[in-house]
Design an enzyme around this catalytic site. Structure first.
Site, PDB file in Angstrom:
ATOM      1  N   HIS A 141     -63.985 -10.456 -17.062  1.00 22.87           N
ATOM      2  CA  HIS A 141     -64.102 -11.113 -18.367  1.00 22.87           C
ATOM      3  C   HIS A 141     -62.873 -10.820 -19.216  1.00 22.87           C
ATOM      4  O   HIS A 141     -62.302 -11.729 -19.833  1.00 22.87           O
ATOM      5  CB  HIS A 141     -65.355 -10.620 -19.090  1.00 22.87           C
ATOM      6  CG  HIS A 141     -65.476 -11.087 -20.507  1.00 22.87           C
ATOM      7  ND1 HIS A 141     -65.795 -12.384 -20.853  1.00 22.87           N
ATOM      8  CD2 HIS A 141     -65.313 -10.419 -21.685  1.00 22.87           C
ATOM      9  CE1 HIS A 141     -65.826 -12.501 -22.164  1.00 22.87           C
ATOM     10  NE2 HIS A 141     -65.531 -11.318 -22.691  1.00 22.87           N
ATOM     11  N   GLN A 247     -63.992 -15.213 -34.760  1.00 22.11           N
ATOM     12  CA  GLN A 247     -63.347 -14.088 -34.101  1.00 22.11           C
ATOM     13  C   GLN A 247     -61.843 -14.307 -33.945  1.00 22.11           C
ATOM     14  O   GLN A 247     -61.039 -13.394 -34.167  1.00 22.11           O
ATOM     15  CB  GLN A 247     -63.988 -13.865 -32.721  1.00 22.11           C
ATOM     16  CG  GLN A 247     -63.445 -12.679 -31.956  1.00 22.11           C
ATOM     17  CD  GLN A 247     -64.145 -12.521 -30.604  1.00 22.11           C
ATOM     18  OE1 GLN A 247     -64.982 -13.328 -30.215  1.00 22.11           O
ATOM     19  NE2 GLN A 247     -63.804 -11.465 -29.888  1.00 22.11           N
TER      20      GLN A 247
END
EC number: 3.7.1.2
Length: 432
Positions: A141, A247
């Protein structure tokens, strides 16, 4: 590290509780702990899942002795903190005693009144969460995300030396089944001169696991890597919802803030380290050329058995799918061994500066993408940053989550010659 296989793991063991034998999540070989209440007794208290029932632990304390009885009484509380604070010994004693009661038909008449149908119970947060730390242990990830923003240098130099994490927001962690309200915040389009404020447009899920701290440590007293596992109470499923557009604008220079603090979902059952003992496995070998962990994070026993043989799956439904009666669509599947660091290494590193961990502290693994086809643990990866929409079985398309979408995460451990055990599910619907 104390990994013991005993009579409670016997795959041939059978319970007199109807529906428990062969249950995909909660056979008698599991016995996870949680907090529940019922309509006739709304006081939250400790329980164990067995088949499709919940066993009221304080209600059977009179049938127990010694450490098991003391543990059962400690479970007569609205959270499991005090039960796990004392260490793993009483938890093991309680597991052994309850297993014996639930497999002894001579005790059925005595114990059966303490069983409640799970679908008639309300499940609560298992712990009062003192602190929440979210790690970044999924190297696949991390590489995928890094490649979206830094194609030539996806992993920063510290990643393979330091278990990266940030201090999350414990106050907004909620139990599975609580709706997630779409957050608002500042975002800035690449071609815009200044940011704007409004609802998140790139809402995402994260396929994670939760590691619960049991026995803590004193301030200034680090936990050695060889002792770290004794401080873990158990594990649950975690979905750390993320507002990717918020974000992207706010995360520099100090990292995640409002994009993460609006909601995190946790499954209600804590699967204990005792139940997971037969499913421990070796930590995957680091790729050739990767540095070895520094000595304070290196332990041979941890490397040999410190990982968990657990399979995770994330599924999704939309409002239209539910109205049509369609089954949830699986988005991805992968193993918990996608962690670059073990759970014990996270505990040891977190406390290495003298930080005091406490019973009920929550440690997130970070998104666990498998690295294999079909194993991406977030929509930002599945859609390559929103560039390529996924198509659901009914023809609907998604780049990120829309209102009415429901995300369901399940996890389970299975191995030939053993009874399969599960962690239940962690689910929530997105609302406007």
């Amino acid at each position: 590290m104390n990994i013991t296989i005993d009579f409670t793991h016997d795959p041939a063991a059978a319970s007199w509780v109807a529906g428990a034998n062969g249950h995909s999540d909660f056979p008698v070989q599991n016995l996870p702990l949680g907090i529940f209440s019922t309509s006739d007794n709304p006081t939250p208290r400790g329980g164990m899942a067995i088949g499709d029932m919940v066993l009221d632990i304080p209600a059977i304390a009179k049938h127990l002795e010694g450490d098991a009885a003391a543990a059962a009484m400690a479970a007569n509380a609205p959270a499991l903190n005090m039960l796990f604070k004392v260490g793993r010994g009483p938890i093991t004693a309680l597991r052994h005693a309850v297993f014996t009661l639930l497999t002894d038909t001579a005790m059925q008449a005595e114990i059966e009144p303490a069983l409640h149908k799970a679908d008639g119970c309300t499940l609560h947060m298992p712990f009062v969460i003192c602190d929440y730390t979210d790690f970044y242990t999924g190297i696949h990830h991390a590489t995928n995300i890094g490649s979206l923003f830094r194609p030539d240098n996806p992993l920063l130099p510290n990643y393979k030396y330091v278990p990266i994490g940030y201090h999350g927001r414990s106050s907004s962690v909620r139990i599975s089944g609580v709706d997630v309200k779409r957050p608002s915040g500042q975002t800035k389009a690449p071609d815009a001169d200044e940011p704007s404020f409004g609802p998140c447009k790139r809402l995402d899920y994260e396929l994670e696991m939760a590691i619960w701290v049991g026995q803590g440590n004193e301030l200034g007293e680090p936990i050695p890597i060889g002792d770290a596992e004794d401080h873990i109470a158990g594990i649950s499923i975690l979905n750390d919802w993320s507002a990717r557009d918020i974000q992207a604008w706010e995360y520099q220079p100090l990292g995640p803030f409002l994009a993460k603090s609006f909601h995190s979902s946790i499954s209600p059952w804590v699967v204990t380290m005792d139940a997971l003992a037969p499913f421990r496995t070796a930590q995957p070998a680091r790729p050739e050329g990767d540095p070895a962990p520094l000595p304070y994070l290196q332990d041979e026993a941890d490397q040999a058995n410190g990982a968990f043989g657990i399979t995770m799956e994330v599924l999704m439904t939309t409002s239209a799918m539910r109205e049509a009666g369609d089954a949830p669509h699986r988005l991805s599947q992968g193993p918990m061994t996608a962690m670059y660091w073990t759970a014990a290494q996270l505990i040891a590193h977190h406390s290495s500066n003298g930080c005091n961990l406490q019973a009920g502290d929550l440690l997130g693994t970070g998104t666990l993408t498998s690295g294999d086809e079909g194993g991406k643990g977030s929509l930002i990866e599945l859609t390559e940053g929103g560039k390529n929409a996924i198509t659901l079985p009914n023809g609907e398309k998604r780049t990120f989550l829309e209102n009415g979408d429901e995300v369901i995460i399940i996890a389970y451990a299975e191995k030939e010659g053993l009874a399969r055990i599960g962690l239940g599910e962690c689910r929530a619907i997105i609302t406007g």
